[in-house]
Structures are given as structure tokens and as C-alpha cells.
Scaffold this active site. Sequence first.
Site, PDB file in Angstrom:
ATOM      1  N   GLN A   2      21.423   0.482  45.241  1.00  0.00           N
ATOM      2  CA  GLN A   2      21.603  -0.927  45.559  1.00  0.00           C
ATOM      3  C   GLN A   2      20.606  -1.716  44.714  1.00  0.00           C
ATOM      4  O   GLN A   2      19.709  -1.124  44.129  1.00  0.00           O
ATOM      5  CB  GLN A   2      21.389  -1.199  47.042  1.00  0.00           C
ATOM      6  CG  GLN A   2      19.973  -0.970  47.517  1.00  0.00           C
ATOM      7  CD  GLN A   2      19.775   0.364  48.191  1.00  0.00           C
ATOM      8  OE1 GLN A   2      20.710   1.011  48.611  1.00  0.00           O
ATOM      9  NE2 GLN A   2      18.526   0.801  48.280  1.00  0.00           N
ATOM     10  N   GLU A  33      21.391  11.651  52.501  1.00  0.00           N
ATOM     11  CA  GLU A  33      20.773  10.979  53.644  1.00  0.00           C
ATOM     12  C   GLU A  33      21.859  10.137  54.304  1.00  0.00           C
ATOM     13  O   GLU A  33      22.055   8.977  53.965  1.00  0.00           O
ATOM     14  CB  GLU A  33      19.593  10.107  53.191  1.00  0.00           C
ATOM     15  CG  GLU A  33      18.835   9.453  54.331  1.00  0.00           C
ATOM     16  CD  GLU A  33      19.201   7.999  54.563  1.00  0.00           C
ATOM     17  OE1 GLU A  33      18.686   7.412  55.528  1.00  0.00           O
ATOM     18  OE2 GLU A  33      20.003   7.435  53.798  1.00  0.00           O
ATOM     19  N   ASP A  81      17.446  -8.756  50.986  1.00  0.00           N
ATOM     20  CA  ASP A  81      16.822  -8.439  49.698  1.00  0.00           C
ATOM     21  C   ASP A  81      17.583  -7.367  48.933  1.00  0.00           C
ATOM     22  O   ASP A  81      17.129  -6.927  47.870  1.00  0.00           O
ATOM     23  CB  ASP A  81      15.380  -7.979  49.917  1.00  0.00           C
ATOM     24  CG  ASP A  81      15.273  -6.783  50.861  1.00  0.00           C
ATOM     25  OD1 ASP A  81      16.186  -6.584  51.684  1.00  0.00           O
ATOM     26  OD2 ASP A  81      14.270  -6.048  50.774  1.00  0.00           O
ATOM     27  N   ASP A  94      20.059   7.928  49.094  1.00  0.00           N
ATOM     28  CA  ASP A  94      20.010   6.987  50.203  1.00  0.00           C
ATOM     29  C   ASP A  94      21.419   6.486  50.531  1.00  0.00           C
ATOM     30  O   ASP A  94      22.136   5.991  49.657  1.00  0.00           O
ATOM     31  CB  ASP A  94      19.099   5.813  49.809  1.00  0.00           C
ATOM     32  CG  ASP A  94      18.795   4.892  50.966  1.00  0.00           C
ATOM     33  OD1 ASP A  94      18.147   5.347  51.919  1.00  0.00           O
ATOM     34  OD2 ASP A  94      19.188   3.705  50.901  1.00  0.00           O
ATOM     35  N   ASN A  95      21.814   6.642  51.795  1.00  0.00           N
ATOM     36  CA  ASN A  95      23.097   6.112  52.271  1.00  0.00           C
ATOM     37  C   ASN A  95      24.299   6.471  51.383  1.00  0.00           C
ATOM     38  O   ASN A  95      25.062   5.593  50.970  1.00  0.00           O
ATOM     39  CB  ASN A  95      23.019   4.587  52.403  1.00  0.00           C
ATOM     40  CG  ASN A  95      22.128   4.151  53.547  1.00  0.00           C
ATOM     41  OD1 ASN A  95      22.069   4.794  54.579  1.00  0.00           O
ATOM     42  ND2 ASN A  95      21.419   3.059  53.349  1.00  0.00           N
ATOM     43  N   LYS A 155      11.364  -9.085  51.628  1.00  0.00           N
ATOM     44  CA  LYS A 155      11.014  -8.982  53.032  1.00  0.00           C
ATOM     45  C   LYS A 155       9.497  -8.868  53.212  1.00  0.00           C
ATOM     46  O   LYS A 155       8.795  -8.246  52.402  1.00  0.00           O
ATOM     47  CB  LYS A 155      11.684  -7.758  53.663  1.00  0.00           C
ATOM     48  CG  LYS A 155      13.203  -7.878  53.748  1.00  0.00           C
ATOM     49  CD  LYS A 155      13.619  -9.059  54.608  1.00  0.00           C
ATOM     50  CE  LYS A 155      15.116  -9.103  54.846  1.00  0.00           C
ATOM     51  NZ  LYS A 155      15.592  -8.037  55.720  1.00  0.00           N
TER      52      LYS A 155
END
Length: 672
Positions: free
Chosen positions: A326, A425, A361, A396-397, A266
Amino acid sequence: MTRIPVTEVFPVIEDGTWPAKACEGEAFPVRATVFREGHDAFGVEAVLCDIAGTEVMRSPMRDIAPGLNRYEGWLRAALPGTYTFHIESWADPYATWAHDASIKVSAGTDIELMCEEGAQLMERAAEGAAKPYPPSTKVQGQPPNQEAQEHLLNTAAILRDRQKTPQERISAGLSSLTRKIFGSSPLRDLADTTRKFPLNVDRRKALTGSWYEIFPRSIGAEMNPDGTWTSGTFRETIKDLDRISEMGFDVLYLTPIHPIGTQYRKGKNNTLNAGPNDPGSPYGIGAPEGGHDALHPDLGTWEDFAALVEAAKEHGLEIALDLALQCSPDHPWVKEHPEWFTTRVDGTIAYAENPPKKYQDIYPLNFDNDPEGIYHAIREVVEKWVEQGVTIFRVDNPHTKPLIFWQRLLHEMRQSHPEVLFLAEAFTKPAMMRTLGAIGFHQSYTYFTWRTSKTELQDYFLELAQQTDHLMRPAFWPTTHDILTPQMTDGGRNAFAIRAVLAATGSPTWGIYSGYELVESDPRPGFEEQNNNEKYEYRPRDWSQAEQYGIAELLKNLNLARSSHEALQQLRGLTICDSSSDDVIAFVKHLPGRHSASGKPDAVIVVVNLDPHEVRESMVGVDPALLGVELAYGQYRVRDMLDGQTYTWSDYNYVKLDPSERVAHVFEVMPL
């Protein structure tokens, strides 16, 4: 079921399948509904035991809701570890006799019978002769000391002395010393215990901490004459630690520091096509240089990272690292384990989406095909970073991964590395957020960022402090690298100050994203996030410009107040105060002396103008009983820890808050 029924026990998660939360040195409430047949009196205590079953502490439970039979006691573990608690209940023959004797003797009924029953109770208590139930129970009465025994036997003799008046005889059995003896060494007839409920007691940082978030590549980054960039490094970050630690922060949170993929990288503000000088999102993890277990080469070497960890430790900062599960299309796992990802019918791998946002991405992991293989790979990643000195992971997530995966990982990490903490998070549905905390996450992001009105804030503060305190520990963030709410954009500097005060005082864990000191509040059109988002570009900052806003000084004073007052280091003990203005919120954070490390009570009064634009006046009512200070003619002194001003307060007080001068008071309380 116990002989004296004990039901609706708290804190219990999933009927005791999962352990509730506590922290070292933190007092926590144990509650239960307790009752019995008939009208005879009973007693109840909460008991804390360590992993070996050894009793650590017991606490009498008192009726906190007369008529509802809701009882509460407070326990506290001094050290981290795995514990259990249970509740003991018993019939209290002395309390039953004291009640009946008071009534009957006053009425002139059954005097000799009451006196003889009382005398026999005194003799039983002198021997510690409780009647156990069932026979297998280990709960027995304990004989009092010799002085108390002598008093009890003397009292028995007085109760049988017919030369004395009935009132004199009964009064001996009801004296304050007699009651005190029975209170400390009660007769526990029909004593029984509930089953044991699990409890995880974590280290102090799981409850309270001040986080500072950075993108290491921005610190010391420079644009070259040809338009290319020289990345910031770990060594440059070390130079910034003085500034960060001087503001009182004790956790340095690093966004991902791994190699970044180039496929579908990105560009600026999440544009689809990156330019040659765009560094890409650090959340697009993985490149030929490695994946989650590697360092981005622009940031430095493993030796440089070790130097940062050590320097942070010297500045009183722990390292928290983003754990973002990820992969970029270039991650080694994509080639080595394609089954770990979701393949669409056209043969392409599904990228991440959060409509309307698309993350081409990033490939999410699919835990369905080879959960065991993915688990061990991630466990190895976590272990590696723990070896490198990381003590906290900001995950994260986590709500996009299976809960059974997290439950296993968190349990095993607690066994092997109990000092390591995990922050969830997850800005998602309440059920998921609560359950992530329940299965083992030590801390949790919250909805604080979007709670703006007085009513919303009051309700949410009380929910977190009183209703979900055994499930999840909140972390308050006014902004993040992904979130910039309209309130922050519209309110400018004053909104940044307001939200900082609320975050730092409303929750024992809070954090700010680097640039907060500069009031970075330019929104990306159509999105609740920063324009020129640091996720997609280098963002070096000129900290010399921060002084004009005064936010850095505010952050320093807030963290100093937090470190000086135990009440601000606790989640519980929050009471909302009456305030006559709809734009002024007031609350007290208070800690009784019996629950504090110092043995002294502590209280902080917080009053905040929620309107960043207008002067607001309000009357604020404070219950002096919460403050733990002696009053002089109903008055006491308060000192504002934000500017040093002192005032004389009582139970009802006038405040005027001009946001151009001060947005809040954060008062420590002193005798007049």
C-alpha cells in the site's frame, strides 16, 4: 482409472492443479482409498519422482482404516525442488494364494491344487514373471537375488513333494523367509499407476523457524532535550543481535524500513493529527525520498543495511522484511500511476479501512485497471530486496490483493529464487487463509492467538497437523504489534509464559514481538492492541528490566528445546493426551525413527496449565508406544527442559502446575 482402483488420493490440491507442500527431510503421508472386485488380494505403493521423472523413493502403503480400504505410505525428499508422486497398484497373487491355501489345507480341501498353484507361483517369482496390465505399463516384477531364487525353487519342490504332509508342504510356502521374499520382490500382476501429482519441496526454513520482530527505528532511539527524537538505525540494531540470537531466534523480522509519508500522517495511538515529533506509521510507505524500493534515511544507508544483513548472518539469523503493498499519499506511484488506486466520485483517492479502524495515511492498490503494470512494479521491488540479502517476506494483508496476482508472483519467484520464502499475514476467513497457502505461500499466520480454551487448542492443533498440513504451514504468534488479546492483558506475566510454551511447541514456526520479554500488556482502551502502539511512535526499551519476569530465559529454553528435538521441528506427529483437568492441556510431539534425520525416534511431552491465576492438578495419560524408548517395568524418565528437573513417568501420571512457579512441563524422554 487404474485396474486396481485408486481413489481419493491425498495430498492433492484442486485435483492436482496446484502442488501440495513438503519440506526437505520432512516425511509426509500419501493416502488413498484402494480396493478391487471380488476377494483377491492386492498391493499398493506410493512413489516419489524428481522433476526429471527419476524415482527417488517408494513406500508400501498399509491399510490404516480396516473396513474402509484407506491406505497410507510415507515419502520424504532429501533436497528442495519440484517433485511428483504417484501410486502403483497391482494384484498380489501370492497373498491371494496364501490366504486361500491356509484355509483349504486346514479344511482338507483342494490340497494338491493349492500346492501346485503355490509351486507355480514360486517358479514365477524366481523369474520375476509378473503379468503386466495394460501392456504399456512400465511396472514389472523384479527377479530376486540368487539366494532368494534358490529358496523359491526349493520351496516349489517341497510343495510338490507328496512324501511330506500337506501341512509341511504348505508351511514351506508360508514361511517367514518366503513371505519376506515376496514382500521385497512381489509379483505385480495387472500392475498399473495413477497419474502423477505435483509436489513442491521447500527448504527447511519453510517448515521450522523462530522469529523475532523489531521496529528498527526503536532500537537505540533517544529523545533529545528539545522533545525531538533521534531515530534508531541499522547500526544500532546490529548491537542488539547478540541479545536476540542468545535467546535462540533464527529469523529477524523487520517491519517496513521505507520512507514514510507526511500527508495524513498518524500520530500517537493512531490519532488523526500527527505532532511535529511523531514519526508516523512505517506502513504509510512512500515519500519524496522514494517508495517500496528505498530506505528511510533516518535508518541509515544501503551500506548500513548490508552490514546488518551480514551481521545477522553471522549470528545465525535470516532477514525477513515486511512486504506491505500500500502507499502513502506521498508515494511516487500516486503521482506516476494514479490509475493504480481507487478514485471516488468526489475525485479523492480511497484510503484503507477496516471498520472501525481507518487508515487515512494509506492508499490501497487497485489491481483492476493496470494489473500488468502493478505486477511488474512489485516484482521489481521484491527482486531488489532479494538482491540486498532478504530471504523471507512477511506479506502484510495478502488477502486484500487478488489471488491470481499472488499465484503468479509466487510461482515465478519459486522458479528464479527458490530459496526465498513468503509468509501470509492474513487473519481472515478460513477459505481465504487455506487458499493463500494452497497457491504458494510458504507459511501462514493462524487463529492460534485467539484459541484459548483446552478444547479450542486441541481441536486447532489437530486441524493444522492432520487436516490442512498439505495446504498451509502455520506460524504461531502469541502477540503482534497489532494484536494484544484480553487473555494477555488479564493474565500478565503468567499468560505470556503460557502462550510462549504453546506457540513454541505447538507449531514448528513461531514468533514473538519485541517487548514480549518485558510483558508489555497495557491495552489501548477499546481495542485488542498495545497502548502507545509502536506503529506510531519510537519505543526504546530497557532490557535490563527483563530479568525480573524470566520470560527471556523461558524463550531461550524453548528455542533450545526446539533445536535439540526433531519432533518439535515437525508439524505432523502430534497426539493429544488425556488430562483430567479442563485447565490442563497435554500432548506429545513424536517422530518415528524411520522418518528422522538421525534414524532415531524422538518424542517430547508438553503439559501446560492454561489458567494463569490458579494452581491446577491433573492426571495425564501418555501412550508409551509414542515415545520410542524402552520401558523398565512400564516406566521411563522425563527431564523438564525448562528447569532441568527429572521425574519417573509411566502411562498415567500426576502433575501439579503452580503458575507462580511453573506454567508448564516440556519433557524430553529417556530410558529409566
